[in-house]
Design an enzyme around this catalytic site. Structure first.
Site, PDB file in Angstrom:
ATOM      1  N   GLU A 153       0.802  -1.235   0.000  1.00 36.16           N
ATOM      2  CA  GLU A 153       0.000   0.000   0.000  1.00 36.16           C
ATOM      3  C   GLU A 153       0.829   1.277   0.000  1.00 36.16           C
ATOM      4  O   GLU A 153       0.577   2.197   0.788  1.00 36.16           O
ATOM      5  CB  GLU A 153      -0.962  -0.016   1.202  1.00 36.16           C
ATOM      6  CG  GLU A 153      -1.877  -1.224   1.185  1.00 36.16           C
ATOM      7  CD  GLU A 153      -2.800  -1.320   2.403  1.00 36.16           C
ATOM      8  OE1 GLU A 153      -2.691  -0.485   3.307  1.00 36.16           O
ATOM      9  OE2 GLU A 153      -3.628  -2.254   2.437  1.00 36.16           O
TER      10      GLU A 153
ATOM     11  N   ASN B  44       2.156  -5.259  -3.138  1.00 36.85           N
ATOM     12  CA  ASN B  44       0.736  -5.512  -2.885  1.00 36.85           C
ATOM     13  C   ASN B  44       0.001  -4.195  -2.629  1.00 36.85           C
ATOM     14  O   ASN B  44       0.503  -3.341  -1.888  1.00 36.85           O
ATOM     15  CB  ASN B  44       0.634  -6.413  -1.638  1.00 36.85           C
ATOM     16  CG  ASN B  44      -0.742  -7.003  -1.408  1.00 36.85           C
ATOM     17  OD1 ASN B  44      -1.302  -7.631  -2.314  1.00 36.85           O
ATOM     18  ND2 ASN B  44      -1.292  -6.824  -0.221  1.00 36.85           N
TER      19      ASN B  44
ATOM     20  N   HIS C 226     -10.505  -6.024  -2.548  1.00 39.11           N
ATOM     21  CA  HIS C 226     -11.627  -5.907  -1.601  1.00 39.11           C
ATOM     22  C   HIS C 226     -12.746  -5.186  -2.352  1.00 39.11           C
ATOM     23  O   HIS C 226     -12.691  -3.977  -2.567  1.00 39.11           O
ATOM     24  CB  HIS C 226     -11.212  -5.091  -0.375  1.00 39.11           C
ATOM     25  CG  HIS C 226     -10.139  -5.725   0.454  1.00 39.11           C
ATOM     26  ND1 HIS C 226     -10.367  -6.874   1.186  1.00 39.11           N
ATOM     27  CD2 HIS C 226      -8.853  -5.393   0.665  1.00 39.11           C
ATOM     28  CE1 HIS C 226      -9.240  -7.203   1.821  1.00 39.11           C
ATOM     29  NE2 HIS C 226      -8.314  -6.336   1.520  1.00 39.11           N
TER      30      HIS C 226
ATOM     31  N   GLU D 151      -6.378 -10.558  -1.485  1.00 43.15           N
ATOM     32  CA  GLU D 151      -7.225 -10.348  -0.301  1.00 43.15           C
ATOM     33  C   GLU D 151      -8.692 -10.303  -0.702  1.00 43.15           C
ATOM     34  O   GLU D 151      -9.461  -9.464  -0.224  1.00 43.15           O
ATOM     35  CB  GLU D 151      -6.816  -9.054   0.430  1.00 43.15           C
ATOM     36  CG  GLU D 151      -5.350  -9.032   0.827  1.00 43.15           C
ATOM     37  CD  GLU D 151      -4.921  -7.778   1.593  1.00 43.15           C
ATOM     38  OE1 GLU D 151      -5.784  -7.034   2.096  1.00 43.15           O
ATOM     39  OE2 GLU D 151      -3.693  -7.554   1.687  1.00 43.15           O
TER      40      GLU D 151
ATOM     41  N   ASP E 216     -12.430 -10.302  -1.181  1.00 44.05           N
ATOM     42  CA  ASP E 216     -13.728 -10.431  -0.516  1.00 44.05           C
ATOM     43  C   ASP E 216     -14.691  -9.481  -1.230  1.00 44.05           C
ATOM     44  O   ASP E 216     -14.252  -8.486  -1.810  1.00 44.05           O
ATOM     45  CB  ASP E 216     -13.678 -10.205   1.007  1.00 44.05           C
ATOM     46  CG  ASP E 216     -12.971  -8.937   1.454  1.00 44.05           C
ATOM     47  OD1 ASP E 216     -12.822  -7.995   0.642  1.00 44.05           O
ATOM     48  OD2 ASP E 216     -12.568  -8.878   2.632  1.00 44.05           O
TER      49      ASP E 216
HETATM   50  O1  G3I Z   1      -5.413  -8.842  18.705  1.00 41.95           O
HETATM   51  C1  G3I Z   1      -5.993  -7.663  19.260  1.00 41.95           C
HETATM   52  C2  G3I Z   1      -6.760  -8.000  20.493  1.00 41.95           C
HETATM   53  O2  G3I Z   1      -5.906  -8.497  21.481  1.00 41.95           O
HETATM   54  C3  G3I Z   1      -7.490  -6.735  20.981  1.00 41.95           C
HETATM   55  O3  G3I Z   1      -8.294  -7.045  22.074  1.00 41.95           O
HETATM   56  C4  G3I Z   1      -8.336  -6.156  19.871  1.00 41.95           C
HETATM   57  C5  G3I Z   1      -9.023  -4.857  20.287  1.00 41.95           C
HETATM   58  O4  G3I Z   1      -9.100  -3.962  19.226  1.00 41.95           O
HETATM   59  O5  G3I Z   1      -7.515  -5.874  18.763  1.00 41.95           O
HETATM   60  C6  G3I Z   1      -6.890  -7.034  18.243  1.00 41.95           C
HETATM   61  O6  G3I Z   1      -6.080  -6.670  17.158  1.00 41.95           O
HETATM   62  C7  G3I Z   1      -6.782  -6.339  15.974  1.00 41.95           C
HETATM   63  C8  G3I Z   1      -6.380  -7.333  14.894  1.00 41.95           C
HETATM   64  O7  G3I Z   1      -6.957  -6.940  13.667  1.00 41.95           O
HETATM   65  C9  G3I Z   1      -6.817  -8.761  15.194  1.00 41.95           C
HETATM   66  O8  G3I Z   1      -8.207  -8.839  15.244  1.00 41.95           O
HETATM   67  C10 G3I Z   1      -6.387  -4.934  15.585  1.00 41.95           C
HETATM   68  O9  G3I Z   1      -6.891  -4.016  16.540  1.00 41.95           O
HETATM   69  C11 G3I Z   1      -6.933  -4.613  14.213  1.00 41.95           C
HETATM   70  O10 G3I Z   1      -6.401  -3.356  13.805  1.00 41.95           O
HETATM   71  C12 G3I Z   1      -6.508  -5.667  13.235  1.00 41.95           C
HETATM   72  O11 G3I Z   1      -7.106  -5.379  11.987  1.00 41.95           O
HETATM   73  C13 G3I Z   1      -6.477  -5.958  10.875  1.00 41.95           C
HETATM   74  C14 G3I Z   1      -6.093  -4.863   9.903  1.00 41.95           C
HETATM   75  O12 G3I Z   1      -5.579  -5.426   8.708  1.00 41.95           O
HETATM   76  C15 G3I Z   1      -5.030  -3.984  10.510  1.00 41.95           C
HETATM   77  O13 G3I Z   1      -4.611  -3.031   9.622  1.00 41.95           O
HETATM   78  C16 G3I Z   1      -7.441  -6.935  10.231  1.00 41.95           C
HETATM   79  O14 G3I Z   1      -7.613  -8.065  11.112  1.00 41.95           O
HETATM   80  C17 G3I Z   1      -6.897  -7.417   8.893  1.00 41.95           C
HETATM   81  O15 G3I Z   1      -7.882  -8.161   8.210  1.00 41.95           O
HETATM   82  C18 G3I Z   1      -6.532  -6.219   8.034  1.00 41.95           C
HETATM   83  O16 G3I Z   1      -5.981  -6.697   6.833  1.00 41.95           O
HETATM   84  C19 G3I Z   1      -5.607  -5.692   5.887  1.00 41.95           C
HETATM   85  C20 G3I Z   1      -4.364  -6.176   5.180  1.00 41.95           C
HETATM   86  O17 G3I Z   1      -3.345  -6.437   6.116  1.00 41.95           O
HETATM   87  C21 G3I Z   1      -3.892  -5.168   4.146  1.00 41.95           C
HETATM   88  N1  G3I Z   1      -4.960  -4.831   3.224  1.00 41.95           N
HETATM   89  C22 G3I Z   1      -6.202  -4.392   3.839  1.00 41.95           C
HETATM   90  C23 G3I Z   1      -6.707  -5.431   4.841  1.00 41.95           C
HETATM   91  C24 G3I Z   1      -8.012  -4.998   5.453  1.00 41.95           C
HETATM   92  O18 G3I Z   1      -7.877  -3.837   6.218  1.00 41.95           O
END
Ligand code: G3I
Length: 302
Positions: free
Chosen positions: A127, A169, A206, A235, A237
């Site tokens: 990105e 990516n 996405h 990715e 969806d």
């Molecule tokens: O693991 C913690 C947990 O301990 C805590 O209680 C909770 C409270 O917010 O957060 C949890 O972490 C989160 C993590 O996902 C696991 O669920 C983070 O806050 C959250 O920011 C994180 O989001 C991820 C996001 O990237 C971060 O940028 C998404 O799961 C993930 O699907 C998303 O994936 C991205 C790709 O890497 C890049 N392209 C876009 C895509 C979608 O945004």
């Protein structure tokens, strides 16, 4: 063939999913994972904040768990991601200039070295381009270290793991007419012309309904491929998982010989970062949705 991975394998392709290490203890989840997919991408476990939470202190436990699960089931791993403006640990967010430059290149080197031989493809840089009509790089602390930071990251990854396939990516590089798509295309063209090690381009894909799934998606895939890189749908969806859009995406990939990997961003709708939008191939109970059948049929007819 009767599963996504086996159907993709008929043409030498991979059909993968994002996985979360925290779900590997859920047998309903791993049953689907091990049965249907021949590629995985750790959803968060290889990001910078996960792997280097303190400067110089690396943390690989959750990522290693995914890698080991994959290895024991014959599943290939895509590493995601070595360099990104987002999900940086606090210590990195506070750095700039040559200090940040050294820190990110050391990060790339250390992480790619740790996983050497275990990661087939790396999203080396994620990105880095801006949305909209500018065609410019995204402003970020990494970009402010110098415009050549992306190629420096690719060279560091190549030195650390010469056999890994190195990918750029991004999202919103699906529509061939968009300035962002054209800008990434020119970067890849430049890298290929100057011998910067790049092997593949990932289109995150996405999609919202059919609306931002462009009719020229296949042109985008084939245009990148013509530069001499593989193209991956990394990715995928789609809001509400319309069967027509899912089969079109698969058919577009199958039409391009260098489109080698399709990865959906999660297994069940309940696993998705967009869980309110039902964007995936399995419902929250693990049942196959209509979109699953559309994808399977497309893979087998291709
Ligand atoms: O693991 C913690 C947990 O301990 C805590 O209680 C909770 C409270 O917010 O957060 C949890 O972490 C989160 C993590 O996902 C696991 O669920 C983070 O806050 C959250 O920011 C994180 O989001 C991820 C996001 O990237 C971060 O940028 C998404 O799961 C993930 O699907 C998303 O994936 C991205 C790709 O890497 C890049 N392209 C876009 C895509 C979608 O945004």
């Amino acid at each position: 063939a009767s599963t996504l991975g086996a159907s993709a394998a008929q043409s030498g392709r991979y059909f993968g999913t994002a996985v979360a290490s925290g779900r590997l203890g859920d047998s309903a989840y791993t049953t689907l994972l091990d049965r249907e997919f021949n590629q995985v991408t750790p959803e968060n476990e290889m990001k910078i904040d996960a792997t280097e939470p303190q400067r110089g202190q690396f943390s690989y436990g959750n990522a290693d768990r995914i890698v080991q699960h994959a290895a024991s089931h014959g599943i290939k791993v895509r590493g995601h991601t070595l360099a990104w403006h987002s999900q940086q640990p606090g210590w990195m967010q506070s750095l700039s200039g040559s200090t940040l430059r050294s820190a990110i290149l050391n990060h790339v080197t250390q992480v790619a070295t740790h996983f050497r031989g275990q990661v087939t493809w790396w999203d080396v840089v994620n990105e880095a381009y801006a949305d909209g009509s500018s065609g410019a790089r995204r402003d970020s602390n990494l970009q402010r270290t110098g415009n050549d930071w992306i190629e420096a990251a690719f060279r560091a990854a190549d030195a650390a793991d010469p056999n890994a396939l190195l990918c750029y990516n991004d999202y919103n590089i699906d529509n061939w007419n968009d300035a962002k798509t054209q800008a990434v295309y020119r970067m890849v063209q430049d890298f290929k012309s100057r011998g910067v090690p790049i092997d593949c381009v990932g289109l995150q894909s996405h999609f919202t309904g059919g609306s931002n799934y462009p009719s020229n998606y296949r042109t985008t895939l084939s245009s990148f491929a013509a530069l001499g890189v593989d193209v991956h749908i990394t990715e995928l969806d789609i809001r509400n998982a319309p069967t027509s859009a899912y089969s079109s995406v698969v058919n577009d990939c199958l039409a391009v010989s260098r489109c080698k990997v399709i990865t959906v961003w999660g297994i069940r709708d309940s696993d998705s970062w967009r869980s309110g939008e039902s964007p995936l191939l399995f419902d929250g109970s693990g049942n196959k949705k209509a979109a699953y059948n559309a994808v399977l049929t497309a893979l087998n007819n291709g």
